[in-house]
Design an enzyme around this catalytic site. Structure first.
Site, PDB file in Angstrom:
ATOM      1  N   THR A   1     -49.003 -14.918  55.630  1.00 57.58           N
ATOM      2  CA  THR A   1     -47.557 -15.710  55.424  1.00 57.58           C
ATOM      3  C   THR A   1     -47.434 -16.801  54.456  1.00 57.58           C
ATOM      4  O   THR A   1     -46.318 -17.052  53.910  1.00 57.58           O
ATOM      5  CB  THR A   1     -47.175 -16.041  56.850  1.00 57.58           C
ATOM      6  OG1 THR A   1     -47.316 -14.960  57.768  1.00 57.58           O
ATOM      7  CG2 THR A   1     -45.778 -16.623  56.918  1.00 57.58           C
TER       8      THR A   1
ATOM      9  N   TYR B   1     -60.255 -12.767  61.928  1.00 57.77           N
ATOM     10  CA  TYR B   1     -58.772 -11.974  61.724  1.00 57.77           C
ATOM     11  C   TYR B   1     -58.827 -10.487  61.505  1.00 57.77           C
ATOM     12  O   TYR B   1     -59.313 -10.122  60.425  1.00 57.77           O
ATOM     13  CB  TYR B   1     -58.011 -12.707  60.713  1.00 57.77           C
ATOM     14  CG  TYR B   1     -56.619 -12.382  60.543  1.00 57.77           C
ATOM     15  CD1 TYR B   1     -55.828 -11.801  61.551  1.00 57.77           C
ATOM     16  CD2 TYR B   1     -55.955 -12.729  59.496  1.00 57.77           C
ATOM     17  CE1 TYR B   1     -54.635 -11.312  61.518  1.00 57.77           C
ATOM     18  CE2 TYR B   1     -54.510 -12.191  59.045  1.00 57.77           C
ATOM     19  CZ  TYR B   1     -53.851 -11.708  60.296  1.00 57.77           C
ATOM     20  OH  TYR B   1     -52.678 -11.415  60.118  1.00 57.77           O
TER      21      TYR B   1
ATOM     22  N   LYS C   1     -58.147 -13.294  66.073  1.00 53.96           N
ATOM     23  CA  LYS C   1     -56.912 -13.018  66.058  1.00 53.96           C
ATOM     24  C   LYS C   1     -56.950 -11.390  65.817  1.00 53.96           C
ATOM     25  O   LYS C   1     -57.077 -10.927  64.837  1.00 53.96           O
ATOM     26  CB  LYS C   1     -56.247 -13.444  64.772  1.00 53.96           C
ATOM     27  CG  LYS C   1     -54.874 -13.241  64.562  1.00 53.96           C
ATOM     28  CD  LYS C   1     -54.195 -13.966  63.470  1.00 53.96           C
ATOM     29  CE  LYS C   1     -52.793 -13.487  63.250  1.00 53.96           C
ATOM     30  NZ  LYS C   1     -52.003 -13.988  62.207  1.00 53.96           N
TER      31      LYS C   1
ATOM     32  N   MET D   1     -51.330 -15.971  67.462  1.00 58.11           N
ATOM     33  CA  MET D   1     -50.940 -16.552  66.106  1.00 58.11           C
ATOM     34  C   MET D   1     -50.072 -15.714  65.361  1.00 58.11           C
ATOM     35  O   MET D   1     -50.601 -14.705  64.706  1.00 58.11           O
ATOM     36  CB  MET D   1     -52.385 -16.416  65.360  1.00 58.11           C
ATOM     37  CG  MET D   1     -53.848 -17.485  65.863  1.00 58.11           C
ATOM     38  SD  MET D   1     -55.243 -17.298  65.146  1.00 58.11           S
ATOM     39  CE  MET D   1     -56.350 -18.345  66.044  1.00 58.11           C
TER      40      MET D   1
END
Length: 306
Positions: A51, A139, A167, A211
């Site tokens: 992001t 992640y 995550k 998250m």
């Protein structure tokens, strides 16, 4: 290290990186955005993630974001540095910058585009873990990396010295739950959905939070997990339903944007709230007027406009 080495919990958004209209990094806007996130009582945040447009940041810009975040909110929030990179050497340099800035940990996907084998994934994470002594969150981001880390592979990665969290953004919900069951006693586990299933998972099996991306709802995001921790399930359901509106209006099952791009959506939504989120940087494009109308309609439905 293991899950008890850190106290990470709740909602830690991957936040947007403000750029000017001509593409320069806007550190003044960045500090303003950090102040807003802290005032909205986030449990933490992720700097320079997907992001945050890590793919268009220079190494120096990413390090500058790390330092500014640590200085501005590091004493109030858990701050993780996004260290995504194509090679171990690059990821190690980002991890060193996060450690030197005083961040609480790092977030790291497998190398994107490369589509590494299982052995290559393990070797990649091992190289970073052995090189930099900072808590590491693995992640799993299949949409961005082309690989989906299953429960067995995540379990193997959790044995690395610095891995303390996962995550898991897999679109395979069965795989997500298998990972939760396998890892819940070893590492912090993030990705809990904000619906009835997520409430059931956190209250019966475990899990540590989400998250997410952007924090458009402000305090409603972390308050969902505060309500769960306090046993106020009715309030959690109300807050979770607001988050589901955003997820269903703007994103598909694999977490990809239904229109435009996720970064532009988040920045436009935050700007509507008065947050200095700035502009996207090429190769991303801003939303078209029709796409802006879609975002504004959702924000109106959620009563988020001034």
């Amino acid at each position: 290290m293991d899950r008890d080495s850190v106290d990470w919990f709740g909602y830690l958004p991957a936040v947007t990186t403000p750029f000017t209209a001509t593409g320069e990094l806007d550190l003044a806007a960045w500090r303003g955005q950090l102040d807003w996130l802290a005032a909205e009582r986030m449990h933490g945040l992720i700097v320079g993630g997907t992001t945050g447009e890590w793919f268009s940041l220079s190494e120096q810009e990413r390090a500058a974001l790390f330092r500014a975040a640590a200085d501005r909110v590091g004493d109030r929030l858990t701050v993780l540095g996004g260290c995504n990179a194509y090679t171990p050497a690059e990821a190690i340099r980002h991890a060193e910058a996060a450690r030197d800035a005083g961040l609480h940990g790092i977030l790291l996907t497998p190398p994107p585009y490369v589509v590494p084998t299982r052995a290559e994934v393990v070797a990649f994470y091992r190289a970073v873990s052995e090189a930099v002594d900072i808590p590491l969150c693995v992640y799993n981001w299949p949409r961005g990396t082309g690989v989906d880390l299953d429960a067995d592979l995540l379990l193997e990665l959790s044995a690395l010295d610095t891995v303390v969290a996962v995550k898991n953004s897999t679109p395979d919900f069965g795989g997500f739950v298998r990972g939760l069951v396998a890892l819940r006693h070893r590492v912090r586990y993030f990705g809990i959905p904000t619906n009835e299933v997520g409430i059931e998972l956190m209250t019966t099996i475990g899990g540590d939070g989400l998250m997410g991306a952007g924090a458009v709802l402000g305090a409603d995001h972390p308050d969902f997990f505060r309500a769960l921790r306090a046993g106020d399930l009715d309030r959690a359901r109300v807050l979770g339903a607001r988050d589901r509106v955003i997820m269903e209006d703007w994103f598909g099952p694999d977490y990809g944007a239904r229109f435009g791009n996720a970064q532009a959506i988040m920045k436009y939504a935050l700007t509507l709230r008065g947050v200095p989120a700035g502009h996207v940087r090429a190769p991303l494009l801003p939303l078209t007027p029709a796409e802006q109308d879609r975002v504004r309609a959702t924000m109106t439905q959620l009563d988020l406009l001034p």
